[in-house]
Write a protein that holds these residues in place. Structure first.
Motif, PDB file in Angstrom:
ATOM      1  N   PRO A   1       0.834  -1.222   0.000  1.00 39.28           N
ATOM      2  CA  PRO A   1       0.000   0.000   0.000  1.00 39.28           C
ATOM      3  C   PRO A   1       0.855   1.254   0.000  1.00 39.28           C
ATOM      4  CG  PRO A   1      -0.749  -1.589   1.654  1.00 39.28           C
ATOM      5  CD  PRO A   1       0.559  -2.087   1.140  1.00 39.28           C
ATOM      6  N   ALA A   2       0.283   2.293  -0.577  1.00 41.31           N
ATOM      7  CA  ALA A   2       1.036   3.548  -0.677  1.00 41.31           C
ATOM      8  C   ALA A   2       1.242   4.204   0.677  1.00 41.31           C
ATOM      9  CB  ALA A   2       0.310   4.511  -1.624  1.00 41.31           C
ATOM     10  N   ASP A   3       0.298   3.982   1.645  1.00 43.53           N
ATOM     11  CA  ASP A   3       0.408   4.614   2.953  1.00 43.53           C
ATOM     12  C   ASP A   3       1.103   3.730   3.977  1.00 43.53           C
ATOM     13  OD1 ASP A   3      -1.549   2.749   3.006  1.00 43.53           O
ATOM     14  OD2 ASP A   3      -3.008   3.941   4.134  1.00 43.53           O
ATOM     15  N   GLN A   4       1.740   2.645   3.546  1.00 39.01           N
ATOM     16  CA  GLN A   4       2.410   1.755   4.499  1.00 39.01           C
ATOM     17  C   GLN A   4       3.734   2.367   4.930  1.00 39.01           C
ATOM     18  OE1 GLN A   4       2.552  -2.406   3.498  1.00 39.01           O
ATOM     19  NE2 GLN A   4       4.620  -2.611   4.299  1.00 39.01           N
ATOM     20  N   LEU A   5       4.040   2.269   6.221  1.00 45.48           N
ATOM     21  CA  LEU A   5       5.274   2.824   6.737  1.00 45.48           C
ATOM     22  C   LEU A   5       6.458   1.990   6.275  1.00 45.48           C
ATOM     23  CD1 LEU A   5       4.175   3.599  10.396  1.00 45.48           C
ATOM     24  CD2 LEU A   5       4.365   5.189   8.479  1.00 45.48           C
ATOM     25  N   PRO A   6       7.549   2.603   5.901  1.00 45.72           N
ATOM     26  CA  PRO A   6       8.729   1.834   5.473  1.00 45.72           C
ATOM     27  C   PRO A   6       9.480   1.265   6.681  1.00 45.72           C
ATOM     28  CG  PRO A   6       9.188   4.162   5.342  1.00 45.72           C
ATOM     29  CD  PRO A   6       7.749   4.054   5.719  1.00 45.72           C
ATOM     30  N   GLY A   7      10.183   0.198   6.453  1.00 42.85           N
ATOM     31  CA  GLY A   7      11.020  -0.387   7.482  1.00 42.85           C
ATOM     32  C   GLY A   7      10.285  -1.245   8.484  1.00 42.85           C
TER      33      GLY A   7
END
Length: 339
Positions: free
Chosen positions: A54-60
């Motif tokens: 998803p585009a709003d998923q947090l990285p890492g």
């Protein structure tokens, strides 16, 4: 062997082999852009899978955090709806809290001419159209019967006329244009007045009117008494007159009324001496330990049959006697007033 020490050291350094220069570190590869998905290769039995991030998923995020399920509950409640509605009850004549709140939000509404074919309104419309068609066909059939057999076929076809292509024989008359005639005048001067009339205002107005009538009656009685005295003096002209006033006037005078009030107060103080002492000098010693609070000693209570189920609407202290007050009873509900 015959070289000096300094020259011999310089020759030795010149004869030593030189070390090769260190190789340059390889440049790091440029960072690759995240494609936004993860491709899982397939097997002989399963096709390959593509997991889109998803585009709003947090990285890492770790695998454990990605595998965690987050529950979201969707409700059909309107967050802008009021939760403390009060509606006026015509039956009880009061405002009451309404627990039912309308959650539907209407964004667009438009009334159209379309009706459901199975509804009662559509059936009624079809019955009206059929009745109108039948009436027109009957009228055409009557005309063809009168004209003859040759025109009967044409009239039958005319009965089933097309609603977009037909003609009727009509007569038009001249319609005279409408004419309007009016005059403009200056409006009369007006004054806006507004006021509120409560039950107590009406009562005070009646009392003031009664006081004015009593004053008028007193003035009229004084004038009539003066006329009678003048007439008596004229009749008894020359006779000596005695001292004015009598014993009845002395008993009913204002001075005698004041004296009787003092005597009545003395008798009441002697009769209820303990209550009078408590009223003037009673004090609770424990009040000094209570900041902003105190205790009351009930001395007496008074009640009558007329004051049952009524509210205390007014309390007025007597300006002449500080320990005397009057209490007014009534009802706070305007529609439930007792006599």
């Amino acid at each position: 062997d015959q070289l000096p020490n300094g020259l011999r050291l310089a020759a030795a350094l010149h004869a030593m082999p030189k070390k090769p220069a260190p190789a340059a570190a390889p440049e790091p590869p440029p960072p690759q852009e995240d494609p936004g998905y993860t491709l899982i290769p397939g097997t002989d039995w399963e096709p390959p899978k593509m997991l889109i991030r998803p585009a709003d998923q947090l990285p890492g995020l770790s695998e454990k955090e990605l595998a965690e399920e987050v529950t979201r509950v969707w409700k059909a409640d309107n967050p802008e709806a009021a939760h403390n509605l009060a509606r006026f009850s015509n039956a009880e004549r009061v405002f009451k809290y309404d627990p039912t709140v309308e959650q539907a939000v209407l964004h667009f509404a438009q009334e159209g001419p379309l009706v459901n074919a199975s509804s009662d309104e559509a059936k009624e419309q079809l019955s009206r159209e059929e009745a109108a068609t039948k009436t027109a066909v009957d009228a055409e059939e009557g005309t063809t019967a009168a004209d003859g057999g040759d025109e009967a076929a044409e009239d039958d076809a005319r009965g089933l006329r097309n609603q977009f292509n037909f003609a009727e024989r009509t007569c038009q008359t001249l319609n005279y244009p409408q004419r309007e005639r009016g005059t403009m005048t200056e409006p009369p001067p007006s004054v806006e007045y507004a006021g509120a009339a409560t039950q107590w205002d009406i009562f005070d107005a009646y009392m003031e009117d009664m006081d004015r009538k009593r004053e008028a009656e007193k003035k009229a009685s004084k004038k009539s008494a003066a006329k009678e005295r003048d007439a008596a003096k004229k009749d008894d002209a020359g006779e000596p007159t005695g001292k004015s006033g009598s014993a009845q006037d002395l008993i009913e005078g204002a001075e005698m009324g004041h004296a009787t009030q003092i005597l009545e107060r003395m008798v009441n103080q002697n009769t209820y001496d303990d209550i009078t002492m408590d009223f003037k000098f009673w004090e609770d010693a424990s009040d000094m330990y209570r900041e902003g609070e105190g205790t009351l000693l009930p001395l007496w209570k008074f009640q009558t049959e007329r004051t049952k189920r009524k509210h205390v609407t007014a309390v007025r202290w007597n300006p002449a006697f500080p320990d005397l007050f009057a209490v007014g009873y009534g009802s706070h509900d305007f529609f439930q007033q007792g006599g």
